[in-house]
Design a protein around this motif. Structure first.
Motif, PDB file in Angstrom:
ATOM      1  N   ALA A 128       0.783  -1.246   0.000  1.00  0.00           N
ATOM      2  CA  ALA A 128       0.000   0.000   0.000  1.00  0.00           C
ATOM      3  C   ALA A 128       0.814   1.295   0.000  1.00  0.00           C
ATOM      4  CB  ALA A 128      -0.951   0.006   1.199  1.00  0.00           C
ATOM      5  N   MET A 129       2.117   1.222   0.195  1.00  0.00           N
ATOM      6  CA  MET A 129       2.897   2.460   0.270  1.00  0.00           C
ATOM      7  C   MET A 129       3.927   2.503  -0.843  1.00  0.00           C
ATOM      8  SD  MET A 129       1.867   4.547   2.631  1.00  0.00           S
ATOM      9  CE  MET A 129       0.145   4.187   3.001  1.00  0.00           C
ATOM     10  N   PRO A 130       4.353   3.651  -1.356  1.00  0.00           N
ATOM     11  CA  PRO A 130       3.819   4.959  -0.978  1.00  0.00           C
ATOM     12  C   PRO A 130       2.337   5.087  -1.375  1.00  0.00           C
ATOM     13  CG  PRO A 130       5.648   5.166  -2.556  1.00  0.00           C
ATOM     14  CD  PRO A 130       5.379   3.734  -2.394  1.00  0.00           C
ATOM     15  N   TRP A 131       1.634   5.858  -0.585  1.00  0.00           N
ATOM     16  CA  TRP A 131       0.169   5.972  -0.699  1.00  0.00           C
ATOM     17  C   TRP A 131      -0.275   6.285  -2.129  1.00  0.00           C
ATOM     18  CZ3 TRP A 131      -3.537  10.399   0.532  1.00  0.00           C
ATOM     19  CH2 TRP A 131      -4.785   9.915   0.947  1.00  0.00           C
ATOM     20  N   ASN A 132       0.451   7.164  -2.765  1.00  0.00           N
ATOM     21  CA  ASN A 132       0.055   7.584  -4.116  1.00  0.00           C
ATOM     22  C   ASN A 132       0.688   6.729  -5.215  1.00  0.00           C
ATOM     23  OD1 ASN A 132       2.508   8.506  -3.381  1.00  0.00           O
ATOM     24  ND2 ASN A 132       2.194  10.636  -4.031  1.00  0.00           N
ATOM     25  N   ALA A 133       1.494   5.740  -4.841  1.00  0.00           N
ATOM     26  CA  ALA A 133       2.079   4.842  -5.840  1.00  0.00           C
ATOM     27  C   ALA A 133       2.284   3.462  -5.216  1.00  0.00           C
ATOM     28  CB  ALA A 133       3.408   5.404  -6.354  1.00  0.00           C
ATOM     29  N   PRO A 134       1.204   2.868  -4.727  1.00  0.00           N
ATOM     30  CA  PRO A 134       1.335   1.590  -4.018  1.00  0.00           C
ATOM     31  C   PRO A 134       1.871   0.486  -4.916  1.00  0.00           C
ATOM     32  CG  PRO A 134      -0.986   2.122  -4.429  1.00  0.00           C
ATOM     33  CD  PRO A 134      -0.200   3.340  -4.780  1.00  0.00           C
ATOM     34  N   LYS A 135       2.544  -0.481  -4.297  1.00  0.00           N
ATOM     35  CA  LYS A 135       3.051  -1.679  -4.984  1.00  0.00           C
ATOM     36  C   LYS A 135       4.156  -1.350  -5.982  1.00  0.00           C
ATOM     37  CE  LYS A 135      -1.607  -3.609  -4.644  1.00  0.00           C
ATOM     38  NZ  LYS A 135      -2.200  -2.306  -4.266  1.00  0.00           N
TER      39      LYS A 135
END
Ligand code: HEC
Ligand code: HEC
Ligand SMILES: [Ca+2]
Ligand SMILES: [Ca+2]
Ligand SMILES: [Ca+2]
Ligand SMILES: [Ca+2]
Ligand SMILES: [Ca+2]
Ligand SMILES: [Ca+2]
Ligand SMILES: [Co+2]
Ligand SMILES: [Co+2]
Lengths: 234, 410, 410, 234
Positions: free
Chosen positions: A109-116
């Motif tokens: 899930a992280m980074p929040w704006n670019a998960p995986k």
């Protein structure tokens, strides 16, 4: 079991591998790999600190990740501050009992704006960095699948969880209680000497949610009270 | 707060001796031609209903993509939540996923748990034998801001992480059996979302085996809304909303709980002794009066209907009592039918307001005999820092002005 | 008609040996941040659901303000109709009436029938003790185009003047009693709309006295939609839609039927002998398979779920049978719960399609023991020119190509 | 009955008068007044004929109002053409049994785009004009509250209605039957020798409702068939 010809198909090994990314408390599912605190700092500064702060102390998007735990907690496995009612907040490390949770979550899930988008090694590294910030591992530490169980043994709140409650259906956990811990009696009259009022809405809170008149229908049995500012017109 | 509005606010203009112009004068809707059918191929509410909308509670969270919007319970009727007003809780925002590109996978934590891990398209899922059932969904954090003291003015913010729909889908059990899952060895399953957070929760195998847990695509007759997990979500009746994983992409059969972030760092209940209760899932019996309620005002003395909602994660509601004096004396409310398991139940009770201060409360009982606790009873066991699973009796204080405020009574 | 699409249309791209790109490649919804809560304060369906919309049947009427839009039953689930897809029937267009200016009047055809004729505002009506109940509404003309022969391709047009909601309102009986109506002298009541057509219908006093008829303001948890009579409509369970007067402004208590235009010129049923049946009101027991249904195609052999709706204006559905050979042999379907009186009941039955032609039918039974008739049985009594109250068994023919068409079987 | 203090108020006589506009088959509610065929023609030509046609024969917005009835029908009170299965349409006058229905309806709902704008006398007049077009009254006729009962006695289909059916709940009408006139038996196997197919969808009707592919979901157990033209994009 019924059979459903034509419905669904076997998953390929590559497909299961692509999606089966969970890591359990027993480290089932943990990928091989490693990452140092140093390398973690690089990842953190480029991909995490904008939201969580340089020292994971930021309150701006979320409760701080680190803080509130002590060396003593690492011995007992209980975050002592959780017993205090005057302690201002509950950071992630004060609560989390299982280091697997952090590996699993950062990877998915992280980074929040670019998960995986982190590599498995980067997840090790940034987690090592957080463990160092939380004063659980030293700054020359390298976290890996080989030593993560040792870290688990140092987690400050590792003994902080109980499943002894009735809010899980059935006997899923060995230690649990199955009887509700609260309740009431359906008394109908003269149930208590008086209604003891212990809290009322603070004055500032009346207006903190906008104009309640605009949050209620303009016809009907009641009207909303005129309070804070109107919502912007749609 | 505000003063009570005068007679004009009654919506009953002091009629001239002759009568009310709304009757005596021709109204446009009675004397002209209206709009054609299918003017809105998909209809929307009246423009006069805009006050009833989902809203955030300012200050509750800092980022709106990991936040909550609350359903406006203060103006709703019956038990069905219109999908446009269904509460929202996202951890990494919501998506309108192309259903043709969505997949659902079943696999095992160990190979022996699932004979044939499988992939299903929506085409596949929607061919399987479905069930339709009505259930409530309540966020475990509903009423969470009020554990320690009164914090919010209205029922939208105090209880609005609550909705109820008719869900249609396939029992998860059917899918697990289709993959040859070992339902004896299985003790837990993991549900995983297809969103950015890839939300994961450990699901009680007991509810899977009972057939209650469903992989749902339908909500109130149409597909799930994007905010509610389109095209697939898990439905876990009686259990807190976070377990109803949205945008569901995978279920794994296992024999150990997973301690995912939202069951190891959040949705854990802090007890007075500093321990956290983990895997707290069931939403215990609870109720709330929705009308009249906080932030509203009664414009007149006289007859009112007091209406509210009751629900229990353990089955059917068996009775709801209402008090007008803060819990000293109670009367039994009328329950609307149907009364369904793990579903909202609407109650009503008549009240003649004499213009004097009053404190309204409701107290629900479920078929297990559990009675909803007071704040005193709840705090005696769980303290005030639990965040989750606050099912205490709610009190609304009616002032002699007719204004209603949120208070807490032991 | 069209040929069957190839394997590509299955939504199951022939997976490469490695697997499906929808799984192997990162998808945007799994690797980016979604939209915030309350992005839509009042939510709408996914953009991928636009095919499911209300539609007119071309050529059925010449003016769209005195017409019908049909609900897309072919893609709906369960029993609740989302209000945005509720069928429409207007006689002089629809209006979004300002509820603050709407009034409801009760009067008597003769002074002695009502002691005190009264006027109620919405404020008044919504203070009275409400009931919430789920009921179907079906236009008396539903399936009317098919009395003589097959006329339309899909279930949307053949059966789509059918919807089902949870209604909330005040029993009309409560209001009549509040005005001191003489419920012994009363034999009929007249309901009148506030729209241009001032739609009027004679309502059975029996249903008023039973408490079933309600002056409703709520539909599926929110206020009625403008197209469905906002802010007030009559709900007359079991009775054809035209009697559920929308934008309701008046009820008159009388002792004679009123022979209004829509019960003297329309909604009268022409019998073979040239007589018209007048005041035909009850919607008798009926059912229809909604999936798979006309104009759809099966893309594959194998397992399918056959799903449909059953309802009766006389009470609860007791059983639904399904035939795959045009009515020679039948199997019993599973009924979804809850099974409520004068409400839709969803049924499901499994089917393994072997790729050969089949004719699908459903046959409903209600608690009175009435069994839905075949076209042969219906026409033997009522001929083919009745227009209204066609409750014959519907047949869907599955060709070996998988294409499904509307046919009639005696 | 329960009492509801504070809810509702008595209607004034003027209010009841304003809204109680219904006219029943027994002429209860009929206002006093009159109107001639001639005057009716003036009303018709200015306010009605644009939709219904000069002779109420127009099919463009609705079935014609007049036509299909005979002098013989006026004697029997039965529209004979209703017995014919080959008669092309059923006009209003072929069906309507009660002249009150027309007075009531025109007063409340016509003209369609300006309902409730006619004076009571204009309603008499335009109804007189329609009765004349329908060859029920002569062209020098003046319709009034005094003679409308005589017109009723001439209505061509005045005996054309029956309430002898089971589709009215309870014993509302004296003459009715209360047993359903149709039904079926819940036979389960070999219920008939074969499925006799008597009607199929005509070829032209397949495409008359647009492209059915666009009226079905693009995922699920089935697809819509590709038929007529696509709907305009929204
Ligand atoms: C754009 C903002 C943003 C960035 C960049 C970001 N985070 Fe986060 N992080 C969040 C938010 C918001 C949450 C809470 C999500 C939720 O509500 O589920 C969160 C939650 C977390 C949590 C769980 C905390 C808890 O108590 O639940 C951890 C651990 C974490 N982030 C670590 C990281 C790491 C490591 C990175 C970089 C690799 C990172 N974050 C980058 C915004 C961000
Ligand atoms: C703008 C078009 C329009 C005008 C002008 C108009 N009408 Fe109509 N009329 C209609 C329509 C459309 C209907 C059918 C309404 C419905 O579906 O309920 C109708 C129905 C009727 C009916 C009932 C017919 C039936 O069989 O149900 C009568 C009688 C009638 N009109 C008479 C009149 C008279 C008299 C006037 C003028 C005073 C008039 N109309 C003006 C459009 C019009
Ligand atoms: Ca297949
Ligand atoms: Ca337990
Ligand atoms: Ca796994
Ligand atoms: Ca009258
Ligand atoms: Ca009053
Ligand atoms: Ca009868
Ligand atoms: Co939640
Ligand atoms: Co109709």
């Amino acid at each position: 079991a019924e059979s459903f010809p034509g419905v669904g198909r076997p998953a390929t090994p590559a497909e299961v591998k692509a999606w089966d990314i969970d890591v359990g408390p027993d480290f089932a599912g943990l990928p091989k790999g490693s990452g140092s605190v140093d390398r973690g700092q690089t990842v953190w500064e480029s991909k995490c600190e904008s939201c969580h702060g340089t020292f994971a102390e930021s309150n701006s998007v979320f409760t701080p990740l680190v803080g509130g735990t002590t060396a003593e907690d690492m011995k007992t496995g209980h975050t002592a501050n959780l017993r205090r009612t005057d302690f201002p907040q509950r950071t992630t490390f004060m609560k989390v009992a299982t280091v697997s949770t952090l590996y699993d979550y950062i990877r998915r899930a992280m980074p929040w704006n670019a998960p995986k988008t982190l590599s498995d090694d980067d997840v090790y590294a940034v987690l090592a960095y957080l463990l160092n910030l939380a004063e659980i591992v030293p700054s020359d530490f390298t976290l890996s699948d080989a030593n993560i169980a040792e870290v688990q043994a140092m987690m400050p709140n590792r003994n902080g969880m109980t499943t002894a409650h009735a809010l899980w259906p059935g006997p899923g956990f060995g230690t649990e209680a199955n009887k509700p811990d609260t309740g009431n009696t359906p008394c109908m009259s003269n149930c208590k000497p008086k209604a003891e009022q212990v809290s009322i809405l603070p004055d500032y809170a009346w207006n903190a949610h906008g104009n309640l008149a605009g949050q209620n229908r303009a016809v009907g049995p009641v009207r909303g009270m005129k309070t804070g500012p109107d919502e912007a017109e749609a | 707060a505000a003063g009570v509005a005068g007679a004009a606010a009654l919506g009953r203009p002091a009629a001239a001796a002759e009568g009310d112009d709304a009757i005596l004068k021709p109204q446009p809707w009675a004397t002209s031609l209206g709009q054609p059918v299918a003017a809105n191929p998909y209809g929307v509410p009246s423009k006069y209903e805009r006050a009833l909308a989902r809203r955030q509670s300012p200050g509750l969270t800092q980022v709106a993509a990991a936040s909550v919007s609350f359903a406006p319970l203060q103006g709703m009727f019956g038990i069905i939540t219109p999908s446009g007003l269904h509460f929202e809780r996202h951890h990494q925002g919501w998506y309108d996923i192309d259903p043709a590109k969505h997949r659902f996978m079943v696999n095992g934590a160990r190979p022996e748990f699932v004979k044939t891990p499988k992939v299903y398209t929506l085409d596949d899922i929607m061919r399987l034998p479905p069930v339709s059932r009505m259930h409530f969904i309540e966020c475990g954090a509903n009423t969470g801001m009020e554990w320690g003291n009164v914090a919010v003015p209205t029922v939208q913010y105090s209880h609005g992480m609550l909705s109820c729909s008719e869900f249609t889908g396939v029992p998860l059990r059917t899918l697990l059996e289709d993959c040859g899952a070992d339902l004896k060895a299985a003790k837990y399953v993991l549900a995983e979302g297809g969103d950015g957070s890839a939300m994961t929760r450990t699901i009680p195998i007991e509810l899977v085996l009972s057939g209650e847990v469903m992989v749902a695509y339908g909500q109130n007759g149409e597909m799930l809304r994007p905010e509610n997990g389109y095209p697939l979500r898990l439905v876990v009746p009686g259990v807190q909303g976070v377990s109803w994983v949205k945008w569901l992409r995978r279920v794994e059969v296992g024999d150990k709980p997973y301690a995912t972030k939202d069951e190891a760092v959040h949705y854990i209940d802090l007890m007075p002794d500093g321990q956290h209760r983990q895997y707290t899932s069931i939403q215990e019996c609870k109720s709330v009066i929705t009308s009249p309620s906080g932030g509203q005002m009664l414009l007149d003395k006289g007859y009112f209907n007091v209406s509210g909602l009751a629900w229990s994660g353990r089955g059917k509601i068996s009775r709801v009592d209402v008090s007008f004096d803060g819990g000293v004396n109670w009367v039994e409310a009328t329950l609307q039918t149907p009364i369904l398991s793990k579903c909202l139940t609407r109650f009503n009770v008549p009240w003649n307001w004499d213009g004097r201060p009053a404190v309204l409360q409701s107290r629900a009982m479920d078929e297990t005999g559990f009675v909803q606790p007071s704040y005193g009873q709840l705090r005696a066991v769980r303290g005030t820092r639990s965040i989750y699973h606050n099912n205490a009796i709610q009190s609304w204080k009616v002032a002699d002005s007719g204004e209603i405020s949120n208070v807490q009574i032991l």
